[in-house]
Design a protein around this motif. Sequence first.
Motif, PDB file in Angstrom:
ATOM      1  N   PRO A   1      -0.675 -16.819  -0.669  1.00  0.00           N
ATOM      2  CA  PRO A   1      -0.160 -16.072  -1.860  1.00  0.00           C
ATOM      3  C   PRO A   1       1.123 -15.237  -1.333  1.00  0.00           C
ATOM      4  O   PRO A   1       1.207 -14.763  -0.230  1.00  0.00           O
ATOM      5  N   THR A   2       2.019 -14.961  -2.173  1.00  0.00           N
ATOM      6  CA  THR A   2       3.243 -14.096  -2.121  1.00  0.00           C
ATOM      7  C   THR A   2       2.765 -12.963  -2.722  1.00  0.00           C
ATOM      8  O   THR A   2       1.646 -12.670  -3.398  1.00  0.00           O
ATOM      9  N   LEU A   3       3.717 -11.995  -2.463  1.00  0.00           N
ATOM     10  CA  LEU A   3       3.622 -10.470  -2.941  1.00  0.00           C
ATOM     11  C   LEU A   3       4.739 -10.263  -3.903  1.00  0.00           C
ATOM     12  O   LEU A   3       5.734 -10.201  -3.331  1.00  0.00           O
ATOM     13  N   LEU A   4       4.503  -9.691  -5.075  1.00  0.00           N
ATOM     14  CA  LEU A   4       5.613  -9.394  -6.037  1.00  0.00           C
ATOM     15  C   LEU A   4       5.507  -7.930  -6.106  1.00  0.00           C
ATOM     16  O   LEU A   4       4.503  -7.359  -6.587  1.00  0.00           O
ATOM     17  N   LEU A   5       6.664  -7.441  -5.436  1.00  0.00           N
ATOM     18  CA  LEU A   5       6.751  -5.801  -5.883  1.00  0.00           C
ATOM     19  C   LEU A   5       7.402  -5.576  -6.954  1.00  0.00           C
ATOM     20  O   LEU A   5       8.624  -5.712  -7.071  1.00  0.00           O
ATOM     21  N   SER A   6       6.615  -5.107  -7.952  1.00  0.00           N
ATOM     22  CA  SER A   6       7.275  -5.080  -9.298  1.00  0.00           C
ATOM     23  C   SER A   6       7.669  -3.266  -9.677  1.00  0.00           C
ATOM     24  O   SER A   6       6.665  -2.531  -9.661  1.00  0.00           O
ATOM     25  N   ARG A   7       8.938  -3.262 -10.195  1.00  0.00           N
ATOM     26  CA  ARG A   7       9.350  -2.032 -10.380  1.00  0.00           C
ATOM     27  C   ARG A   7       8.547  -1.292 -11.599  1.00  0.00           C
ATOM     28  O   ARG A   7       8.387  -1.753 -12.457  1.00  0.00           O
ATOM     29  N   SER A   8       7.940  -0.082 -11.418  1.00  0.00           N
ATOM     30  CA  SER A   8       7.420   0.757 -12.406  1.00  0.00           C
ATOM     31  C   SER A   8       7.478   2.271 -12.235  1.00  0.00           C
ATOM     32  O   SER A   8       7.299   2.588 -11.104  1.00  0.00           O
ATOM     33  N   SER A   9       7.430   2.942 -13.559  1.00  0.00           N
ATOM     34  CA  SER A   9       7.469   4.302 -13.354  1.00  0.00           C
ATOM     35  C   SER A   9       6.240   4.719 -14.076  1.00  0.00           C
ATOM     36  O   SER A   9       6.150   6.112 -13.937  1.00  0.00           O
ATOM     37  N   ASP A  10       5.362   4.087 -14.201  1.00  0.00           N
ATOM     38  CA  ASP A  10       4.078   4.598 -14.461  1.00  0.00           C
ATOM     39  C   ASP A  10       2.995   5.155 -13.496  1.00  0.00           C
ATOM     40  O   ASP A  10       3.125   4.696 -12.380  1.00  0.00           O
ATOM     41  N   PRO A  11       2.649   6.392 -13.944  1.00  0.00           N
ATOM     42  CA  PRO A  11       1.965   7.130 -12.914  1.00  0.00           C
ATOM     43  C   PRO A  11       0.726   6.413 -12.602  1.00  0.00           C
ATOM     44  O   PRO A  11       0.040   5.707 -13.380  1.00  0.00           O
ATOM     45  N   ARG A  12       0.446   6.414 -11.131  1.00  0.00           N
ATOM     46  CA  ARG A  12      -0.894   5.639 -10.747  1.00  0.00           C
ATOM     47  C   ARG A  12      -1.950   6.602 -11.126  1.00  0.00           C
ATOM     48  O   ARG A  12      -1.927   7.806 -10.821  1.00  0.00           O
ATOM     49  N   ALA A  13      -3.193   5.887 -11.719  1.00  0.00           N
ATOM     50  CA  ALA A  13      -4.098   6.848 -12.001  1.00  0.00           C
ATOM     51  C   ALA A  13      -5.457   6.403 -11.225  1.00  0.00           C
ATOM     52  O   ALA A  13      -6.177   5.597 -11.277  1.00  0.00           O
ATOM     53  N   GLY A  14      -5.424   7.475  -9.954  1.00  0.00           N
ATOM     54  CA  GLY A  14      -6.650   7.233  -9.083  1.00  0.00           C
ATOM     55  C   GLY A  14      -6.513   6.181  -8.126  1.00  0.00           C
ATOM     56  O   GLY A  14      -5.589   5.519  -7.805  1.00  0.00           O
ATOM     57  N   LYS A  15      -7.531   6.025  -7.351  1.00  0.00           N
ATOM     58  CA  LYS A  15      -7.724   4.905  -6.571  1.00  0.00           C
ATOM     59  C   LYS A  15      -7.405   3.526  -7.251  1.00  0.00           C
ATOM     60  O   LYS A  15      -8.080   3.199  -8.292  1.00  0.00           O
ATOM     61  N   LEU A  16      -6.825   2.708  -6.400  1.00  0.00           N
ATOM     62  CA  LEU A  16      -6.723   1.161  -6.812  1.00  0.00           C
ATOM     63  C   LEU A  16      -7.928   0.369  -6.904  1.00  0.00           C
ATOM     64  O   LEU A  16      -8.983   0.563  -6.337  1.00  0.00           O
ATOM     65  N   PRO A  17      -8.111  -0.361  -8.094  1.00  0.00           N
ATOM     66  CA  PRO A  17      -9.342  -0.895  -8.354  1.00  0.00           C
ATOM     67  C   PRO A  17      -9.425  -2.109  -7.723  1.00  0.00           C
ATOM     68  O   PRO A  17     -10.564  -2.830  -7.194  1.00  0.00           O
ATOM     69  N   LEU A  18      -8.261  -2.739  -6.832  1.00  0.00           N
ATOM     70  CA  LEU A  18      -8.117  -3.719  -6.005  1.00  0.00           C
ATOM     71  C   LEU A  18      -7.177  -3.541  -4.890  1.00  0.00           C
ATOM     72  O   LEU A  18      -6.232  -2.693  -5.262  1.00  0.00           O
ATOM     73  N   HIS A  19      -7.708  -3.636  -3.660  1.00  0.00           N
ATOM     74  CA  HIS A  19      -6.863  -3.464  -2.522  1.00  0.00           C
ATOM     75  C   HIS A  19      -6.830  -4.741  -1.548  1.00  0.00           C
ATOM     76  O   HIS A  19      -7.439  -5.535  -1.853  1.00  0.00           O
ATOM     77  N   ILE A  20      -5.713  -4.579  -0.583  1.00  0.00           N
ATOM     78  CA  ILE A  20      -5.358  -5.472   0.335  1.00  0.00           C
ATOM     79  C   ILE A  20      -6.256  -5.227   1.456  1.00  0.00           C
ATOM     80  O   ILE A  20      -6.134  -4.091   2.055  1.00  0.00           O
ATOM     81  N   ASP A  21      -7.004  -6.345   2.171  1.00  0.00           N
ATOM     82  CA  ASP A  21      -7.385  -6.099   3.623  1.00  0.00           C
ATOM     83  C   ASP A  21      -6.612  -6.981   4.548  1.00  0.00           C
ATOM     84  O   ASP A  21      -5.790  -8.007   4.081  1.00  0.00           O
ATOM     85  N   VAL A  22      -6.256  -6.286   5.722  1.00  0.00           N
ATOM     86  CA  VAL A  22      -5.372  -7.147   6.774  1.00  0.00           C
ATOM     87  C   VAL A  22      -6.324  -7.254   7.859  1.00  0.00           C
ATOM     88  O   VAL A  22      -6.998  -6.383   8.392  1.00  0.00           O
ATOM     89  N   ASN A  23      -5.745  -8.179   8.785  1.00  0.00           N
ATOM     90  CA  ASN A  23      -6.499  -8.436   9.936  1.00  0.00           C
ATOM     91  C   ASN A  23      -5.450  -8.789  11.131  1.00  0.00           C
ATOM     92  O   ASN A  23      -4.383  -9.149  10.690  1.00  0.00           O
ATOM     93  N   PRO A  24      -5.772  -7.893  12.392  1.00  0.00           N
ATOM     94  CA  PRO A  24      -4.666  -8.291  13.248  1.00  0.00           C
ATOM     95  C   PRO A  24      -4.779  -9.773  13.651  1.00  0.00           C
ATOM     96  O   PRO A  24      -5.948 -10.344  13.725  1.00  0.00           O
ATOM     97  N   THR A  25      -3.635 -10.376  14.219  1.00  0.00           N
ATOM     98  CA  THR A  25      -3.514 -11.849  14.565  1.00  0.00           C
ATOM     99  C   THR A  25      -3.154 -11.683  16.037  1.00  0.00           C
ATOM    100  O   THR A  25      -3.369 -12.652  16.781  1.00  0.00           O
ATOM    101  N   ASP A  26      -2.170 -10.721  16.473  1.00  0.00           N
ATOM    102  CA  ASP A  26      -1.669 -10.908  18.035  1.00  0.00           C
ATOM    103  C   ASP A  26      -2.100  -9.923  18.801  1.00  0.00           C
ATOM    104  O   ASP A  26      -1.197  -9.690  20.095  1.00  0.00           O
ATOM    105  N   ARG A  27      -2.844  -8.885  18.516  1.00  0.00           N
ATOM    106  CA  ARG A  27      -3.314  -7.598  19.246  1.00  0.00           C
ATOM    107  C   ARG A  27      -4.616  -7.398  18.730  1.00  0.00           C
ATOM    108  O   ARG A  27      -5.064  -7.712  17.625  1.00  0.00           O
ATOM    109  N   ASP A  28      -5.052  -6.299  19.626  1.00  0.00           N
ATOM    110  CA  ASP A  28      -6.355  -5.795  19.014  1.00  0.00           C
ATOM    111  C   ASP A  28      -6.250  -4.756  17.641  1.00  0.00           C
ATOM    112  O   ASP A  28      -5.080  -4.457  17.366  1.00  0.00           O
ATOM    113  N   GLN A  29      -7.385  -4.171  17.327  1.00  0.00           N
ATOM    114  CA  GLN A  29      -7.053  -3.259  16.036  1.00  0.00           C
ATOM    115  C   GLN A  29      -6.433  -2.145  16.442  1.00  0.00           C
ATOM    116  O   GLN A  29      -5.871  -1.655  15.534  1.00  0.00           O
ATOM    117  N   ASP A  30      -7.013  -1.397  17.517  1.00  0.00           N
ATOM    118  CA  ASP A  30      -6.020  -0.159  17.783  1.00  0.00           C
ATOM    119  C   ASP A  30      -4.505  -0.325  17.954  1.00  0.00           C
ATOM    120  O   ASP A  30      -3.855   0.376  17.496  1.00  0.00           O
TER     121      ASP A  30
END
Length: 127
Positions: free
Chosen positions: A53-82
């Motif tokens: 998937p691609t990521l589209l960063l869409s301009r918005s001036s709407d205020p965010r209401a609380g914690k996002l209901p969906l979030h991104i998880d990422v994993n390291p690929t070429d180094r450890d977590q620290d």
Amino acid sequence: MACHITELILDCADPERLAAFWSEVLGYVEIGREDDGSIQIGPPGAEFGGPRPTLLLSRSSDPRAGKLPLHIDVNPTDRDQDAELERLLALGAKPADIGQGAGVSWHVLADPEGNEFCLLRTRIQPL
């Protein structure tokens, strides 16, 4: 036949800033701009509708209401977590508390606009 996720859209105040941040985090490049100021990023050589998937960063001036209901998880690929945590913090990520408690195996972070994402422990092979 099933669907697959082609893009994720993230509303933000500053698409330039977040496109730069997420491009560094994911190893993505800019693949398009819209007249409304939105910026699409994805893997080098990718186009919309590809296997990752691609990521589209869409301009918005709407205020965010609380914690996002969906979030991104990422994993390291070429180094450890620290080491990856240090890299993400140097790019501008900030530690975030969403009630995860102590002793979890992941780090909850926020991008420069406060959007939460998690850095998981497992190192995966790059695509």
